[in-house]
Design an enzyme around this catalytic site. Structure first.
Site, PDB file in Angstrom:
ATOM      1  N   GLU A 119       0.935  -1.122  -0.130  1.00 50.31           N
ATOM      2  CA  GLU A 119       0.025   0.110  -0.185  1.00 50.31           C
ATOM      3  C   GLU A 119       0.916   1.123  -0.046  1.00 50.31           C
ATOM      4  O   GLU A 119       1.910   1.332   0.581  1.00 50.31           O
ATOM      5  CB  GLU A 119      -0.859   0.157   1.286  1.00 50.31           C
ATOM      6  CG  GLU A 119      -2.040  -1.158   1.342  1.00 50.31           C
ATOM      7  CD  GLU A 119      -2.688  -1.125   2.756  1.00 50.31           C
ATOM      8  OE1 GLU A 119      -2.735  -0.100   3.190  1.00 50.31           O
ATOM      9  OE2 GLU A 119      -3.099  -2.242   3.106  1.00 50.31           O
ATOM     10  N   CYS A 128       5.595  -6.929   7.943  1.00 56.11           N
ATOM     11  CA  CYS A 128       6.278  -6.330   9.011  1.00 56.11           C
ATOM     12  C   CYS A 128       6.698  -7.187  10.037  1.00 56.11           C
ATOM     13  O   CYS A 128       5.655  -8.021  10.335  1.00 56.11           O
ATOM     14  CB  CYS A 128       5.861  -5.218   9.385  1.00 56.11           C
ATOM     15  SG  CYS A 128       6.833  -4.103  10.612  1.00 56.11           S
ATOM     16  N   CYS A 173      -1.497  -2.709  14.931  1.00 57.92           N
ATOM     17  CA  CYS A 173      -1.226  -2.550  13.618  1.00 57.92           C
ATOM     18  C   CYS A 173      -1.619  -3.774  12.633  1.00 57.92           C
ATOM     19  O   CYS A 173      -1.023  -4.896  12.845  1.00 57.92           O
ATOM     20  CB  CYS A 173       0.281  -2.347  13.218  1.00 57.92           C
ATOM     21  SG  CYS A 173       0.866  -2.194  11.410  1.00 57.92           S
ATOM     22  N   GLY A 205       5.612  -1.953   6.781  1.00 60.52           N
ATOM     23  CA  GLY A 205       7.105  -2.369   7.110  1.00 60.52           C
ATOM     24  C   GLY A 205       7.813  -1.258   8.058  1.00 60.52           C
ATOM     25  O   GLY A 205       7.473  -0.127   8.361  1.00 60.52           O
ATOM     26  N   SER A 232      10.631   6.856   8.859  1.00 63.89           N
ATOM     27  CA  SER A 232       9.877   6.524  10.306  1.00 63.89           C
ATOM     28  C   SER A 232      10.339   5.192  10.820  1.00 63.89           C
ATOM     29  O   SER A 232      10.391   4.172  10.095  1.00 63.89           O
ATOM     30  CB  SER A 232       8.536   6.513   9.963  1.00 63.89           C
ATOM     31  OG  SER A 232       7.356   6.406  11.121  1.00 63.89           O
ATOM     32  N   LEU A 285       6.997   6.581  19.399  1.00 64.55           N
ATOM     33  CA  LEU A 285       7.275   6.177  20.577  1.00 64.55           C
ATOM     34  C   LEU A 285       6.149   5.169  21.602  1.00 64.55           C
ATOM     35  O   LEU A 285       6.586   4.342  21.898  1.00 64.55           O
ATOM     36  CB  LEU A 285       7.454   7.432  21.262  1.00 64.55           C
ATOM     37  CG  LEU A 285       7.964   7.738  22.442  1.00 64.55           C
ATOM     38  CD1 LEU A 285       9.353   6.952  22.720  1.00 64.55           C
ATOM     39  CD2 LEU A 285       8.186   9.083  23.251  1.00 64.55           C
ATOM     40  N   CYS A 326      -3.234   1.475   7.646  1.00 62.96           N
ATOM     41  CA  CYS A 326      -2.209   0.687   7.058  1.00 62.96           C
ATOM     42  C   CYS A 326      -2.168  -0.874   7.199  1.00 62.96           C
ATOM     43  O   CYS A 326      -2.376  -1.629   8.045  1.00 62.96           O
ATOM     44  CB  CYS A 326      -0.768   0.979   7.569  1.00 62.96           C
ATOM     45  SG  CYS A 326       0.651   0.613   6.404  1.00 62.96           S
TER      46      CYS A 326
END
Length: 339
Positions: A87, A104, A111, A149, A179, A203, A321
């Site tokens: 994506e 990932c 996520c 990822g 990121s 964080l 995502c």
């Protein structure tokens, strides 16, 4: 495919350094590869190979489906040459969010991408191809590596893509945003590059134990040390650090966390991005109320922390995502299981 492979392929055909860079500039800026003035035309062997090369580059990332959102963003589900999908997101104000991996390995509990684990790395050319495709649709002046990822887990390819985008791609270095959940290799490698991107650091908690629960496969670095490492990079580049904080009701939206943020970021050149959780299947989290999120933002602002209360792009299309890819691959998985 890596960008260096494209360079070597052109050199093997007889292209001079200037020809190679002009062709890469044309590709990254979504211009025809054969649009060269006669005086600067590459050798005949290169010109003869350009149609096949252009088709191959186009095949690196093809549009599968697009999902426009009311907020002006457009989520793109892209087919890669091997049949995998990733994506990317066209953002308002000429931005683009790109993916660096298929899946990932960090496994963030909130996520969708992390739920399926890591499938494979994207080559640097596949990363750049997302930008080239997006530029056929609208201007792209900022690229954020915040899609599928963890960029730190694909460092060589991501940095190679960043270097090309910051040179031939004509994107300002501070408008390339790396990121990461935090990895010591980031703070070692980023300062060494010709193109030094801005840094965004996920964080999510100031408490090491809670952060380890939320990001189970992130490198175990104390939040306070992460902030100090990020601040050193900030001083080296002059760019503020963007901290990402997904707001989870009853988990990391407490007064104790607010006090921790103030303690860690006081006096730092930083921006805290508070992002209310975007619901996904299989995760038992809730987003805090609008009032609570606003109160947190105001509290941090009153204590000298520049804070932005953001919304994930594509809220109205359930486009957090990884969700689009999950919906697209679900029918394939069901078909495979029925065989």
């Amino acid at each position: 495919m890596r960008v260096e492979y494209i360079r070597q392929r052109l050199r093997d055909l007889g292209a001079k350094p200037g020809h190679v860079e002009r062709l890469l500039r044309a590709w990254t800026q979504a211009q025809p590869l054969d649009g060269h003035e006669e005086a600067h035309a590459p050798p005949l062997a290169v010109r003869n190979a350009l149609p096949a090369l252009a088709a191959e580059l186009q095949s690196l990332a093809r549009l599968h489906t697009e999902f426009p959102s009311e907020d002006g963003s457009v989520r793109l589900l892209l087919d890669l040459a091997d049949g995998q999908t990733v994506e990317s997101v066209l953002l308002p104000r000429d931005g683009l969010c790109v993916s660096s991996q298929v899946g990932c390995a960090v496994g963030c509990r909130f996520c969708m991408t992390g739920q399926g684990g890591l499938q494979r790395q994207l080559g640097s050319a596949e990363i750049v191809a997302q930008v080239a495709l997006a530029r056929t649709r609208r201007a792209v002046k900022k690229v954020v590596f915040m899609g599928m990822g963890e960029p730190a887990h694909n460092m060589d390819n991501v940095l190679e893509a960043i270097e090309l985008l910051g040179t031939a791609g004509a994107i300002g270095h501070k408008n390339l945003v790396f990121s990461t959940v935090g990895d010591r290799r980031v703070f070692e490698r980023l300062p060494q590059g010709q193109v030094k991107p801005a840094l965004a650091l996920s964080l999510h908690s100031t408490k090491a134990e809670l952060r380890a629960q939320l990001l189970p496969n992130a490198q175990p670095i104390e939040p306070a040390e992460l902030v100090e490492l990020a601040d050193a990079y900030c001083r080296a580049t002059g760019y503020p650090i963007q901290y990402q904080w997904t707001l989870l009701a009853g988990v990391n939206d407490t007064d104790e966390e607010l006090d921790g943020i103030v303690r860690l970021l006081a006096g730092k050149y930083a921006v805290m991005n508070l992002i209310p959780y975007n619901s996904i299947d299989g995760a038992d989290f809730q987003r805090p109320s609008v009032e609570r999120a606003a109160a947190m933002s105001q509290h941090l602002y009153r204590h000298g922390i520049l804070t932005k209360l953001r919304q994930s792009a594509g809220q109205d299309i359930a486009g957090a995502c990884g969700q689009l890819r999950a919906r697209a691959t679900k029918p394939r998985n069901q078909a495979a299981q029925s065989q």
